[in-house]
Design a protein around this motif. Structure first.
Motif, mmCIF file in Angstrom:
data_model
loop_
_atom_site.group_PDB
_atom_site.id
_atom_site.type_symbol
_atom_site.label_atom_id
_atom_site.label_comp_id
_atom_site.label_asym_id
_atom_site.label_seq_id
_atom_site.Cartn_x
_atom_site.Cartn_y
_atom_site.Cartn_z
ATOM 1 N N ARG A 1 -8.881 21.856 -3.779
ATOM 2 C CA ARG A 1 -8.110 21.240 -4.682
ATOM 3 C C ARG A 1 -7.372 20.096 -4.021
ATOM 4 N NH1 ARG A 1 -4.518 25.347 -8.180
ATOM 5 N NH2 ARG A 1 -6.903 25.587 -8.881
ATOM 6 N N GLY A 2 -6.831 20.150 -3.119
ATOM 7 C CA GLY A 2 -5.993 19.127 -2.400
ATOM 8 C C GLY A 2 -7.018 18.007 -2.336
ATOM 9 N N GLU A 3 -8.092 17.982 -1.978
ATOM 10 C CA GLU A 3 -8.760 16.717 -1.667
ATOM 11 C C GLU A 3 -9.391 16.048 -2.992
ATOM 12 O OE1 GLU A 3 -12.300 18.523 0.383
ATOM 13 O OE2 GLU A 3 -11.561 18.282 2.336
ATOM 14 N N ARG A 4 -9.445 17.079 -3.800
ATOM 15 C CA ARG A 4 -9.740 16.135 -5.297
ATOM 16 C C ARG A 4 -8.443 15.650 -5.786
ATOM 17 N NH1 ARG A 4 -11.679 21.227 -8.454
ATOM 18 N NH2 ARG A 4 -10.793 22.372 -6.844
ATOM 19 N N ILE A 5 -7.396 16.161 -5.395
ATOM 20 C CA ILE A 5 -6.095 15.591 -6.128
ATOM 21 C C ILE A 5 -6.016 14.272 -5.216
ATOM 22 C CG2 ILE A 5 -3.675 15.756 -5.881
ATOM 23 C CD1 ILE A 5 -3.999 18.562 -6.631
ATOM 24 N N GLY A 6 -6.079 14.168 -4.113
ATOM 25 C CA GLY A 6 -6.001 13.082 -3.083
ATOM 26 C C GLY A 6 -7.112 11.981 -3.606
ATOM 27 N N ILE A 7 -8.265 12.522 -3.929
ATOM 28 C CA ILE A 7 -9.360 11.274 -4.341
ATOM 29 C C ILE A 7 -8.899 10.799 -5.637
ATOM 30 C CG2 ILE A 7 -11.613 11.252 -5.420
ATOM 31 C CD1 ILE A 7 -12.364 13.547 -3.208
ATOM 32 N N VAL A 8 -8.302 11.447 -6.583
ATOM 33 C CA VAL A 8 -7.564 10.839 -7.820
ATOM 34 C C VAL A 8 -6.448 10.095 -7.578
ATOM 35 C CG1 VAL A 8 -7.056 11.256 -10.224
ATOM 36 C CG2 VAL A 8 -9.227 12.667 -9.242
ATOM 37 N N LEU A 9 -5.822 10.856 -6.828
ATOM 38 C CA LEU A 9 -4.219 10.350 -6.875
ATOM 39 C C LEU A 9 -4.077 8.975 -6.039
ATOM 40 C CD1 LEU A 9 -1.515 11.131 -8.120
ATOM 41 C CD2 LEU A 9 -1.159 12.538 -5.775
ATOM 42 N N VAL A 10 -4.543 8.970 -4.723
ATOM 43 C CA VAL A 10 -4.416 7.688 -3.942
ATOM 44 C C VAL A 10 -5.143 6.449 -4.680
ATOM 45 C CG1 VAL A 10 -5.359 6.859 -1.752
ATOM 46 C CG2 VAL A 10 -4.506 9.173 -1.953
ATOM 47 N N PRO A 11 -6.164 6.299 -5.406
ATOM 48 C CA PRO A 11 -6.351 4.950 -5.865
ATOM 49 C C PRO A 11 -5.639 4.686 -7.007
ATOM 50 C CG PRO A 11 -8.582 6.568 -5.531
ATOM 51 C CD PRO A 11 -7.145 7.234 -5.150
ATOM 52 N N LEU A 12 -5.090 5.812 -7.704
ATOM 53 C CA LEU A 12 -4.211 5.473 -8.792
ATOM 54 C C LEU A 12 -3.132 4.906 -8.041
ATOM 55 C CD1 LEU A 12 -4.498 8.629 -11.337
ATOM 56 C CD2 LEU A 12 -5.451 6.286 -11.729
ATOM 57 N N LEU A 13 -2.618 5.269 -7.065
ATOM 58 C CA LEU A 13 -1.262 4.628 -6.467
ATOM 59 C C LEU A 13 -1.688 3.294 -6.025
ATOM 60 C CD1 LEU A 13 0.228 7.889 -4.789
ATOM 61 C CD2 LEU A 13 1.111 6.696 -6.837
ATOM 62 N N ALA A 14 -2.747 3.233 -5.545
ATOM 63 C CA ALA A 14 -2.984 1.961 -5.084
ATOM 64 C C ALA A 14 -3.210 0.794 -6.106
ATOM 65 C CB ALA A 14 -4.307 2.001 -4.318
ATOM 66 N N ALA A 15 -3.855 1.344 -7.161
ATOM 67 C CA ALA A 15 -4.005 0.325 -8.421
ATOM 68 C C ALA A 15 -2.674 0.045 -8.905
ATOM 69 C CB ALA A 15 -4.813 0.901 -9.375
ATOM 70 N N ALA A 16 -1.856 1.214 -8.934
ATOM 71 C CA ALA A 16 -0.289 0.932 -9.394
ATOM 72 C C ALA A 16 0.271 -0.326 -8.714
ATOM 73 C CB ALA A 16 0.475 2.279 -9.655
ATOM 74 N N ALA A 17 0.539 0.022 -7.323
ATOM 75 C CA ALA A 17 1.060 -0.861 -6.492
ATOM 76 C C ALA A 17 0.363 -2.383 -6.581
ATOM 77 C CB ALA A 17 0.646 -0.579 -4.941
ATOM 78 N N VAL A 18 -0.863 -2.276 -6.803
ATOM 79 C CA VAL A 18 -1.419 -3.739 -6.850
ATOM 80 C C VAL A 18 -0.922 -4.381 -8.318
ATOM 81 C CG1 VAL A 18 -3.551 -5.004 -7.619
ATOM 82 C CG2 VAL A 18 -3.638 -3.349 -5.590
ATOM 83 N N TRP A 19 -1.078 -3.693 -9.273
ATOM 84 C CA TRP A 19 -0.508 -4.150 -10.602
ATOM 85 C C TRP A 19 1.125 -4.366 -10.539
ATOM 86 C CZ3 TRP A 19 -2.829 -5.886 -14.934
ATOM 87 C CH2 TRP A 19 -4.612 -5.538 -14.949
ATOM 88 N N LEU A 20 1.779 -3.746 -9.867
ATOM 89 C CA LEU A 20 3.255 -3.962 -9.837
ATOM 90 C C LEU A 20 3.450 -5.113 -8.760
ATOM 91 C CD1 LEU A 20 4.780 -0.374 -9.676
ATOM 92 C CD2 LEU A 20 4.911 -1.994 -11.498
ATOM 93 N N LEU A 21 2.968 -5.212 -7.732
ATOM 94 C CA LEU A 21 3.328 -6.168 -6.555
ATOM 95 C C LEU A 21 2.642 -7.643 -6.627
ATOM 96 C CD1 LEU A 21 3.407 -3.777 -3.551
ATOM 97 C CD2 LEU A 21 5.438 -4.545 -4.800
ATOM 98 N N VAL A 22 1.547 -7.613 -7.493
ATOM 99 C CA VAL A 22 0.592 -8.516 -7.272
ATOM 100 C C VAL A 22 1.040 -9.460 -8.868
ATOM 101 C CG1 VAL A 22 -1.671 -9.922 -7.266
ATOM 102 C CG2 VAL A 22 -1.178 -7.891 -5.959
ATOM 103 N N SER A 23 1.321 -10.907 -8.651
ATOM 104 C CA SER A 23 1.637 -11.580 -9.996
ATOM 105 C C SER A 23 0.426 -12.011 -10.824
ATOM 106 C CB SER A 23 2.850 -12.419 -9.763
ATOM 107 O OG SER A 23 2.264 -13.411 -8.775
ATOM 108 N N ASP A 24 -0.803 -12.650 -10.079
ATOM 109 C CA ASP A 24 -1.634 -13.180 -10.696
ATOM 110 C C ASP A 24 -2.707 -12.248 -11.309
ATOM 111 O OD1 ASP A 24 -3.418 -15.260 -11.273
ATOM 112 O OD2 ASP A 24 -4.587 -15.157 -9.379
ATOM 113 N N LEU A 25 -3.115 -12.432 -12.652
ATOM 114 C CA LEU A 25 -3.891 -11.577 -13.401
ATOM 115 C C LEU A 25 -5.223 -11.132 -13.012
ATOM 116 C CD1 LEU A 25 -4.082 -9.416 -15.727
ATOM 117 C CD2 LEU A 25 -4.801 -11.310 -17.203
#
Length: 105
Positions: free
Chosen positions: A55-79
């Motif tokens: 269960r932890g591995e599955r949560i990590g597989i989903v959560l880490v890319p979502l957090l990375a995508a959120a960081a990209v969308w918050l920190l990068v200004s160019d669409l």
């Protein structure tokens, strides 16, 4: 006398045939019920593809890319760069999962 014996034998055979037919119906019903139960119950010991990871591995597989995508969308200004980096995250996810967890899917 022989006619009476023949009549009783015919009655006895008719009763046996009815009992045999009832027994056959009961066996057929039991077999249909077993087949239905076997279809409806999940198979134990043969997990599906989704349950090969904890269960932890599955949560990590989903959560880490979502957090990375959120960081990209918050920190990068160019669409355009946001979209490209999000696509890179999605495309690299299967390879990273295999590399990190060391299991083939």
């Amino acid at each position: 006398m022989s006619k009476e014996r023949a009549r009783r034998r015919a009655e006895r055979l008719a009763v046996l045939e009815r009992e045999k037919a009832a027994r056959a119906r009961k066996v057929a019903r039991r077999q249909r019920r077993r087949i239905m139960v076997r279809r409806l119950t999940p198979r134990v010991g043969r997990p599906g593809r989704i349950y090969r990871r904890s269960r932890g591995e599955r949560i990590g597989i989903v959560l880490v890319p979502l957090l990375a995508a959120a960081a990209v969308w918050l920190l990068v200004s160019d669409l355009a760069l946001r979209v490209v980096l999000t696509i890179v995250i999605v495309m690299a996810l299967p390879a990273l999962v295999v590399l990190i967890f060391g299991k083939r899917a």
